[in-house]
Each structure stands twice: as structure tokens, then as C-alpha cells.
Design a protein around this motif. Structure first.
Motif, short mmCIF file in Angstrom:
data_model
loop_
_atom_site.label_atom_id
_atom_site.label_comp_id
_atom_site.label_asym_id
_atom_site.label_seq_id
_atom_site.Cartn_x
_atom_site.Cartn_y
_atom_site.Cartn_z
N VAL A 28 38.88 -8.95 64.25
CA VAL A 28 39.67 -7.91 63.58
C VAL A 28 39.63 -6.48 64.03
CG1 VAL A 28 39.24 -9.25 61.44
CG2 VAL A 28 37.36 -7.54 62.12
N TRP A 29 38.59 -6.13 64.55
CA TRP A 29 38.69 -4.72 65.27
C TRP A 29 39.59 -4.72 66.50
CZ3 TRP A 29 32.97 -2.17 64.95
CH2 TRP A 29 32.66 -1.79 63.64
N SER A 31 42.34 -6.28 66.51
CA SER A 31 43.63 -5.98 65.99
C SER A 31 43.72 -4.87 65.27
CB SER A 31 43.85 -7.36 64.86
OG SER A 31 43.03 -7.11 64.05
N SER A 32 42.82 -4.14 64.82
CA SER A 32 42.93 -2.99 64.08
C SER A 32 43.72 -1.84 64.79
CB SER A 32 41.48 -2.49 63.81
OG SER A 32 40.76 -1.75 64.59
N TYR A 33 43.72 -1.73 66.05
CA TYR A 33 44.35 -0.62 66.84
C TYR A 33 45.67 -0.84 66.68
CZ TYR A 33 39.85 -0.22 68.88
OH TYR A 33 38.43 -0.15 69.22
N GLY A 34 46.35 -1.84 66.61
CA GLY A 34 47.63 -2.29 66.35
C GLY A 34 47.98 -2.05 65.18
N VAL A 35 47.23 -2.49 64.28
CA VAL A 35 47.61 -2.12 62.69
C VAL A 35 47.63 -0.85 62.32
CG1 VAL A 35 47.02 -2.76 60.44
CG2 VAL A 35 46.86 -4.56 62.24
N ALA A 36 46.61 -0.02 62.84
CA ALA A 36 46.50 1.38 62.59
C ALA A 36 47.68 2.25 63.00
CB ALA A 36 45.00 1.79 63.17
N LYS A 37 48.09 1.83 64.31
CA LYS A 37 49.07 2.54 64.91
C LYS A 37 50.29 2.24 64.13
CE LYS A 37 51.11 3.40 69.49
NZ LYS A 37 50.22 4.62 69.71
N GLN A 38 50.71 1.14 63.32
CA GLN A 38 51.89 0.78 62.93
C GLN A 38 51.68 1.65 61.32
OE1 GLN A 38 51.82 -3.57 62.23
NE2 GLN A 38 53.41 -3.51 63.51
N ALA A 39 50.57 1.71 60.71
CA ALA A 39 50.50 2.32 59.58
C ALA A 39 50.41 4.11 59.83
CB ALA A 39 48.95 2.41 58.74
N LEU A 40 50.13 4.38 60.82
CA LEU A 40 50.00 5.91 61.12
C LEU A 40 51.80 6.29 61.40
CD1 LEU A 40 47.37 6.44 63.63
CD2 LEU A 40 47.42 7.47 61.41
N PHE A 236 34.65 -5.92 55.36
CA PHE A 236 33.74 -7.14 56.07
C PHE A 236 33.15 -6.57 57.30
CE2 PHE A 236 34.36 -9.99 59.62
CZ PHE A 236 33.39 -11.00 59.51
N ALA A 237 33.85 -5.86 58.03
CA ALA A 237 33.36 -5.46 59.57
C ALA A 237 32.13 -4.59 59.45
CB ALA A 237 34.73 -4.70 60.29
N GLY A 258 31.52 -6.46 72.74
CA GLY A 258 32.39 -6.20 74.09
C GLY A 258 33.38 -7.32 74.32
N SER A 259 33.65 -8.36 73.15
CA SER A 259 34.61 -9.03 73.32
C SER A 259 35.81 -8.72 72.53
CB SER A 259 34.40 -10.47 72.85
OG SER A 259 34.12 -10.47 71.59
N GLU A 260 35.81 -7.44 72.08
CA GLU A 260 36.79 -6.56 71.17
C GLU A 260 38.07 -6.40 72.04
OE1 GLU A 260 37.47 -2.67 68.83
OE2 GLU A 260 35.19 -3.21 69.07
#
Length: 307
Positions: A28-29, A31-40, A236-237, A258-260
Motif C-alpha cells: 500500500v505504501w 502505491s501511495s506515491y502515485g495516489v498522493a501525486k494524483q490528490a496533490l 492500517f499501515a 525494502g520491498s516497497e
């Protein structure tokens, strides 16, 4: 008639559960970079963070009903400084991801795995092995390949992501130090951290944004992204990470996290359409390989001691 109670979970089972939770956090983390970029695209950084963690705090508010009891006070004492560190991490991360590619952000943040043994030495007086320094060099070389392969100079966004990686390593070690052998609610700890971050972002916005925060956007895409960040990437995270750190050691936690970047790069490539060159993939592979090499021997040693 008293009903029989189930036996407490064994240490091995607890570690296995912690490992599984951390792998899910990495997904989930990542994926969070792409999701946050869209929200920004709809709302400024500090506003998004204040909304994300303010909503998290409100949802977890019932966990603070026993704040005056000993385990509640323990969560408060640990949560306040950990929340301040988390505020610094997320400010660096969210500004960083706004100024660089989501794939770069996911790869660069993985350097926290190499930094963790060094921070353990500083915070917990555990001297890292010589391989940790070698792997730090390999990771830095991988970072150079990543930025070169992406046709980028090392910009402010990349620097902020590196700062966030150092702070993440510090966060993991301090969480272990402040929660070890202490009876406290993990949900309450997560709630206190979220409250500190949400309030801190509102104060920073009042100080540095002219006219304060704008009105909340009405776009459905923004709210879908925000809810994903709140429910999956925050509640959750952070609950899972706080739980796992209490059951394991910082280096093992960092190894699994590290697999993030793998998930982050895949999400950026397939969901956002970002193109990664061959050199970018090689650089990212070197970073992930270095984090595994730096952490695995220590994890095996810890596992043997536990037997």
C-alpha cells in the motif's frame, strides 16, 4: 461456568503475523506515491496531510477513551515525539513526491533500510557490520544510476525523499526504543501520532501559506484518493508498523519494508504510465539488493538467537 480461554500467541507466530502485515504495508505504501501525486493535483501538500491525518485521528478517537489509564499515558508519552518525527517524514515525502517522479520517490525511500543499522548504532548502541557501509555505497551508486537513467538531475524532490529515508530509519529505531517492554495500546499510539501530524500541518499551513488553506475540492477523484490514503496508507499501515516494531527488531522491519520500491515502481509504470529505462531498473535493483544484503545476515542472526 467459565469458558476456556485460547492460549496466547507464540513469539514465532507473532513475528510471522508482523512479517505478513509489513509486506502488506509495503504494497500500500508503494502505491501511495502515485495516489498522493494524483490528490496533490487538487489540493496543496499541507492541506492534504492535515486532512489525511485529521480524518485518521477522528476515526481512531474512541481508542483514546482510556488515556488516563497507565497504558493510555504510555501511548501518549511515546506518541507525541513519534508524531513529531512522523510530521517531518511526511512533509519531506509529500513535498518530495510532488517535485519528482513517483517511481523515483519509491526507490529513493528504500535507502532507509541501509540507514537503519547506522541509526541503530546511534540510538540503540548497536554497532553495524562492515557490510552496511559497503551496501550504503552500492545503494548510492544505484541512486545515481536511477537518476541518470531517468534523464534527471538530482533535484530538490529527490533530496527531500533522501531526507525522508533518514528520518524513517530514525522513526523505526525510536519506535522500538519508546515502546519496548511497555504496555500500551497500538491503536492509541497511532491515534496520538495522527493527531500530532494533523495539528502540525494545520499550524504550518497557517504560518507559511498566504491566505491559509483553500476550500476543499469537490472532485470525486480527490476524495477517492484521500480515503485510500486514510484507510489503507495511514490507519492500517501505521497500526501494522507500530505492531511489527514491537514484535521484531528495526533491521528486520526495514528488510521487509525494502520491498516497497518494487511495488511503487510497478504502480507508477502500470497505473501512471511512467516510463523506466533499463538503467533506471538496474539502479533500482541495486538499491533493493543492497537493502536485502545489508539486513539479511543480521536478521538470520537474530532469528538464531531467538531459538
Amino acid at each position: 461456568m467459565q469458558l476456556p480461554t485460547s492460549p496466547p500467541a507464540s513469539p514465532t507466530k507473532k513475528i510471522w503475523i508482523a512479517d505478513l502485515l509489513l509486506l502488506l504495508v509495503a504494497v500500500v505504501w508503494g502505491s501511495s506515491y502515485g495516489v498522493a501525486k494524483q490528490a496533490l493535483a487538487f489540493y496543496p501538500v499541507l492541506g492534504l496531510l492535515a486532512l489525511r491525518f485529521g480524518m485518521t485521528f477522528l476515526l481512531l478517537l474512541p481508542s483514546l477513551r482510556r488515556l488516563m489509564q497507565p497504558h493510555g499515558r504510555a501511548a501518549l508519552r511515546a506518541g507525541l515525539p513519534l508524531g513529531a518525527i512522523l510530521l517531518a517524514i511526511l512533509t519531506c515525502e509529500t513535498f518530495g513526491v510532488a517535485l519528482t517522479k513517483a517511481s523515483n520517490a519509491a526507490f529513493l525511500i528504500s535507502l532507509c533500510v541501509v540507514f537503519t543499522p547506522l541509526v541503530e548504532w546511534l540510538v540503540m548502541a548497536r554497532r553495524p557490520s562492515g557490510s552496511a557501509f559497503l551496501m550504503a555505497f552500492v545503494s548510492l551508486f544505484g541512486t545515481w544510476l536511477l537518476t541518470y537513467g531517468s534523464s534527471l538531475t538530482f533535484n530538490l524532490g529527490d533530496g527531500l525523499m533522501l531526507a525522508a529515508a533518514v528520518l524513517r530509519a530514525f522513526m523505526v529505531c525510536m519506535t522500538k526504543r519508546l515502546t519496548q517492554n511497555r504496555n500500551m495500546s497500538t491503536l492509541a499510539l497511532t491515534a496520538v501520532q495522527s493527531g500530532v501530524v494533523g495539528l502540525g500541518c494545520l499550524l504550518l499551513a497557517a504560518l507559511f501559506l498566504q491566505g491559509g488553506l483553500p476550500s476543499l475540492p469537490s472532485a470525486a477523484g480527490f476524495w477517492i484518493a484521500t480515503l485510500y490514503l486514510v484507510l489503507c496508507c495511514t490507519i492500517f499501515a501505521f497500526f501494522a508498523q507500530n505492531y511489527a516494531v514491537r514484535q521484531s527488531d528495526p533491521t528486520r522491519v526495514s528488510l521487509l519494508m525494502g520491498s516497497e520500491p518494487v511495488f511503487g515502481a510497478l504502480f507508477a509504470a502500470f497505473w501512471l504510465g511512467e516510463q523506466l529505462s533499463l538503467l533506471s531498473w538496474i539502479g533500482g535493483a541495486l538499491i533493493v539488493a543492497a537493502t536485502l544484503w545489508a539486513s539479511l545476515p543480521r536478521s538470520i542472526f537474530v532469528a538464531r538467537l531467538a531459538k
